[in-house]
Design a protein around this motif. Structure first.
Motif, short mmCIF file in Angstrom:
data_model
loop_
_atom_site.label_atom_id
_atom_site.label_comp_id
_atom_site.label_asym_id
_atom_site.label_seq_id
_atom_site.Cartn_x
_atom_site.Cartn_y
_atom_site.Cartn_z
N LEU A 65 -28.55 -76.04 89.06
CA LEU A 65 -29.25 -75.92 87.98
C LEU A 65 -30.80 -75.93 88.29
O LEU A 65 -31.62 -75.39 87.51
CB LEU A 65 -28.92 -76.93 86.68
N VAL A 67 -33.65 -75.31 91.77
CA VAL A 67 -33.76 -74.88 93.23
C VAL A 67 -34.44 -76.16 93.78
O VAL A 67 -35.61 -76.37 93.52
CB VAL A 67 -34.50 -73.58 93.67
N PRO A 84 -22.93 -70.29 95.57
CA PRO A 84 -22.90 -70.67 94.32
C PRO A 84 -21.60 -70.59 93.83
O PRO A 84 -21.27 -71.63 93.06
CB PRO A 84 -24.28 -70.28 93.62
N ALA A 85 -20.99 -69.52 93.92
CA ALA A 85 -19.97 -69.18 93.00
C ALA A 85 -18.88 -70.07 93.31
O ALA A 85 -17.98 -70.82 92.42
CB ALA A 85 -19.50 -67.75 93.33
N LYS A 88 -19.79 -73.63 91.88
CA LYS A 88 -19.59 -73.58 90.30
C LYS A 88 -18.24 -73.67 89.71
O LYS A 88 -17.86 -74.26 88.71
CB LYS A 88 -20.48 -72.49 89.63
N GLY A 92 -17.78 -79.83 87.46
CA GLY A 92 -17.93 -79.84 86.07
C GLY A 92 -19.52 -80.83 85.84
O GLY A 92 -19.59 -81.73 86.43
N VAL A 93 -20.16 -80.38 84.84
CA VAL A 93 -21.59 -81.23 84.70
C VAL A 93 -21.64 -81.74 83.26
O VAL A 93 -21.42 -80.87 82.34
CB VAL A 93 -22.59 -80.17 85.03
N ILE A 116 -15.80 -68.16 79.33
CA ILE A 116 -16.64 -67.42 80.19
C ILE A 116 -16.34 -67.96 81.32
O ILE A 116 -16.92 -67.40 82.42
CB ILE A 116 -18.35 -67.63 79.93
N ARG A 117 -15.63 -68.96 81.59
CA ARG A 117 -15.03 -69.13 82.84
C ARG A 117 -13.90 -68.17 83.31
O ARG A 117 -13.34 -68.73 84.41
CB ARG A 117 -14.72 -70.78 83.02
#
Lengths: 266, 517
Positions: A65, A67, A84-85, A88, A92-93, A116-117
């Motif tokens: 989230l 850089v 990142p894919a 991600k 879980g965050v 959306i996941r």
């Protein structure tokens, strides 16, 4: 007190989280200064330290989230900023500040998150109902998140973070402002989760809780890791609280001053 | 006590400005504005001395009434800016309601706007008072008038403060603000339509009623300067006393009533999901449709867009105004533009919740889907709305046949605006302030970005839409047929461009829409 075991010998399993020289500056201030964090797979890890130690910034960089200015971060051996894919999909965050889609109801938030996941709608709905029940949110599932209390927000956010069955969970102050009943629910869910071999990393100010839950502790101060390892090694013969105060060099303000306090004469 | 509150207010102003250049500049503008209104208003009212006595009085009555209304409505719009206004902050201090009222009155009188109101109102003494007795009577009337404005405004905010602290109350108020702003256009419309006949007669008609309101009496007392004036002063003093009592009572109640904002009902479980496609696209459409309904900022924008275009419909179509197909096309196009421009900061509405998407999106493709979902959701609501507006405008213009062309052109314009908006959303993102406020639309320090964003997308949308809109307005109605395909192409292009830029700077986007506000 152990020197931190940053490089596991070849042949050892890949740690759940590993960072190398992570740096983040905000203007003139260096929030995170060459952090080498290690969390073994399957551990319930606590990230502790005083306010402003850089815990939140470190977690943000590990979860992609924020850089980093320098350094790298790996989750399950995958570089966060190179792929990142893949990362991600595996994490879980629960970020600080309970930032959620305020105008969705708790149920709608979970449905949105799952869809959306890319999880099929029926599957999302099934998991959402179970999570709502376990989190004791079934009665408030159709209320807007904007009207939730702090404990409810933490619980719905944790439900959202668990929905896609991640390998590792990153929680920023999950117990802050949470009532004892909700906290107990959170702890139960998290214990079940780590018992299956998944990893939890959470930051906290509450040393008793970290001591009770964690088997691995990383202590941060002024943007650096000052101690890290199994709980027993970090705290030694004292309590974790005493160990922390010693590590961060807490000052003693002494007994002078405040002479008027407590007499209740005026 | 009063002096303590004044010092508190001054210290709050100073503390608010410390170390923040943007706020300092903003405050400088506030001071300049207050100075301009004080000076300009004084001069305007003083110049009434050159006008006929009855006209001068009528103008002054209207000005005083307007000032009172502004005082009543204005603070409601910016509630939360002035901490000395919120009684909850005083609840812990050992103050009686009367002490608190006195202190809050002193604090609210210390500021650029109350002083500007006082100076402006003094202009009436210069403009209206004739004869030696009229000047002292006028001065008293002015002081009473300004005091009534302040106390009435404080009494209203205090009485509503319980409501204003709840989420629902603020949501409702946000819509109320838009309606109030639209209502200010009514006198304008009435004059424009020529309903009132001669403007001076119209003015006289209005003031014959307003003259008996407290501000009207204050104005009349200044002009009269005799026994009637003294009686009016007594009435004004009585009104002030009653308001003070009401305020004290409201204060007493507000200090011990709690916030009940979380005791609210549930939302209906959506039937929507069954109709929408599954997967990410459907999820985004469903979320956006819910946000259009539930987020006050969104609703404000839509109400404003429709309200404004209706106002324009009547004011453009008034005497010797536009007519025929041009009017039918212009009105829905205006609405389409205003609706479309709201998409210029798409991620701002998500705000700090954007991390949830950022954590999932793994490529430009995901962001393109996100934009597509947003565009679909807006179109689903906007196109029927534009259809109704097109038909209405065509009927008002007396050319029902123009409705299809109007709808096609407006839809094309909306799509262009959405395409432009997606690019602007990723290039110039900013944070919406947490509290809805009629005067600022961005977090402190991001006002410039917000301005550049909305101005830029207005310019870009305008110039990209010209090839369709201008020929239609000039009478080449068949060009409207090209509007929708052209708009779809621009929207798709905008999404493609925006998703590439957006994915590359996702963490920056996240930071830009999550500023503390």
């Amino acid at each position: 007190m152990s020197e931190f075991p940053s490089a596991p010998a070849p042949g050892e399993p890949v740690p759940a989280v590993r960072t190398h020289g992570l740096v983040k500056r905000f203007g003139a201030q260096t929030a995170v200064d060459r952090v080498d964090l290690v969390v073994p797979r399957g551990s319930f890890a606590g990230l502790v330290g005083p306010n402003g130690a850089g815990k939140t910034t470190t977690l943000s960089m590990i979860t992609g989230l924020l850089v980093p200015d320098a350094g790298s971060a790996q989750v399950a051996g995958i570089d966060v900023w190179r792929d990142p894919a893949a990362v991600k999909a595996r994490v879980g965050v629960l970020p600080e500040g309970l930032r959620l889609f305020e105008r969705l109801s708790g149920r709608e938030l979970l449905l949105y998150n799952g869809q959306i996941r890319g999880i099929p709608r029926e599957e999302v709905a099934r998991r959402a109902e179970e999570l709502l029940r376990v989190m004791d949110l079934a009665a408030s599932a159709d209320k807007l998140v904007v009207d939730y209390s702090t404990g409810m927000r933490k619980k719905i956010a944790l439900a959202a973070a668990l929905l896609h069955n991640p390998e590792a969970l990153f929680l920023d102050e999950p117990f802050e402002g949470v009532d004892p009943v909700s906290a107990n629910t959170l702890v139960e869910v998290l214990r079940r989760y780590t018992a299956s071999g998944s990893t939890v990393v959470f930051s906290s100010h509450v040393m008793d809780l970290v001591e009770r839950l964690c088997d691995w502790v990383s202590v941060m101060n002024h943007g650096r890791i000052v101690a890290q390892g199994p709980l027993a090694e970090v705290r030694g013969n004292s309590t974790l609280n005493e160990a922390l105060l010693q590590l961060v060099g807490a000052r003693d303000h002494g007994e002078e001053g405040l002479t008027w306090l407590g007499s209740s004469s005026a | 006590m009063a002096w303590l509150f004044v010092r508190l207010k001054l210290r709050l102003i100073a503390g608010n400005l410390r170390g923040d250049t943007m706020r300092q500049i903003g405050y400088a503008f506030t001071l300049a504005g207050a100075l301009a209104i004080a000076g300009g208003g004084f001069a305007l009212l003083a110049l009434l001395r050159t006008a006929p006595a009855d006209l001068a009085l009528n103008v002054c009555v209207v000005m005083f009434t307007a000032l009172t209304v502004i005082w009543l409505v204005g603070p409601l719009m910016v509630f939360g800016v002035d901490e000395t206004v919120d009684p909850a902050r005083l609840a812990l201090f050992p103050l009686t309601a009367r002490q608190a009222a006195l202190g809050m009155f002193a604090a609210s009188a210390a500021g650029p706007w109350p002083l500007a109101s006082l100076v402006l109102s003094l202009g009436a003494v210069a403009g209206l008072a004739r004869g030696p007795a009229a000047v002292p009577i006028g001065l008293v009337a002015v002081v009473l008038h300004v005091a009534i404005c302040l106390v009435a405004s404080r009494a209203l905010t205090t009485a509503l403060s319980g409501v204003l602290r709840t989420r629902r109350g603020r949501d409702l108020l946000a819509i109320g603000v838009v309606l109030v702003i639209l209502l200010t256009q009514v006198p304008n419309l009435v004059l424009n339509q020529g309903i009132g006949g001669d403007p001076r007669e119209y003015l006289a008609g209005v003031t014959s009623v307003l003259r008996w309101t407290p501000p009207g009496m204050a104005a009349h007392a200044i002009a009269d300067g005799g026994l009637v004036a003294l009686a009016e002063l007594a009435v004004l003093a009585l009104v002030l006393l009653v308001l003070v009592e009401l305020w004290t009572a409201a204060l007493r109640r507000a200090m011990v009533t709690s916030d009940a904002s979380t005791q609210v009902g549930s939302v209906r479980r959506g039937r929507l999901e069954g109709v929408l496609p599954g997967g990410a696209l459907g999820a985004v459409v469903a979320k956006e449709l819910k946000y259009l309904r539930r987020e006050p900022r969104g609703r404000m924008g839509w109400v404003a867009a429709v309200g404004f275009s209706i106002v324009m419909m009547f004011s453009l179509g008034g005497r010797n105004g536009m007519d025929g197909p041009a009017l039918a096309v212009v009105v829905p196009c205006l609405a389409a533009l205003m609706i479309g421009l709201q998409a210029s900061n798409a991620f701002g509405i998500d705000g700090r919740a954007l991390w949830m998407n950022a954590l999932v999106y793994t490529g430009a493709r995901d962001i393109r889907t996100d934009f597509a979902g947003r565009h679909l959701a807006v179109s689903l609501v906007a196109v029927p709305l534009l259809a109704v507006l097109s038909v209405t405008a065509a009927l008002v213009a007396g050319d029902p046949a123009a409705a299809p062309a109007a709808l096609l052109t407006a839809t094309g314009l909306l799509l262009v605006a959405l395409g432009v908006g997606s690019v602007v959303s990723v290039v110039l993102p900013y944070t919406y302030p947490e509290r809805v406020n009629a005067f600022t639309s961005a977090a402190p320090g991001q006002g410039g970005v917000a301005f550049a964003g909305s101005f830029g997308s207005m310019l870009a949308t305008g110039s990209l839409a010209l090839p369709v809109v201008v020929p239609v307005l000039l009478g080449f109605t068949w060009v409207a047929l090209l509007g929708v395909p052209y708009g779809l192409a621009v929207a798709a292009g905008g999404r493609r461009l925006a998703s590439g830029i957006g994915y590359a700077r996702l963490p920056d986007l996240l930071a830009a829409v999550s500023r503390p506000s």
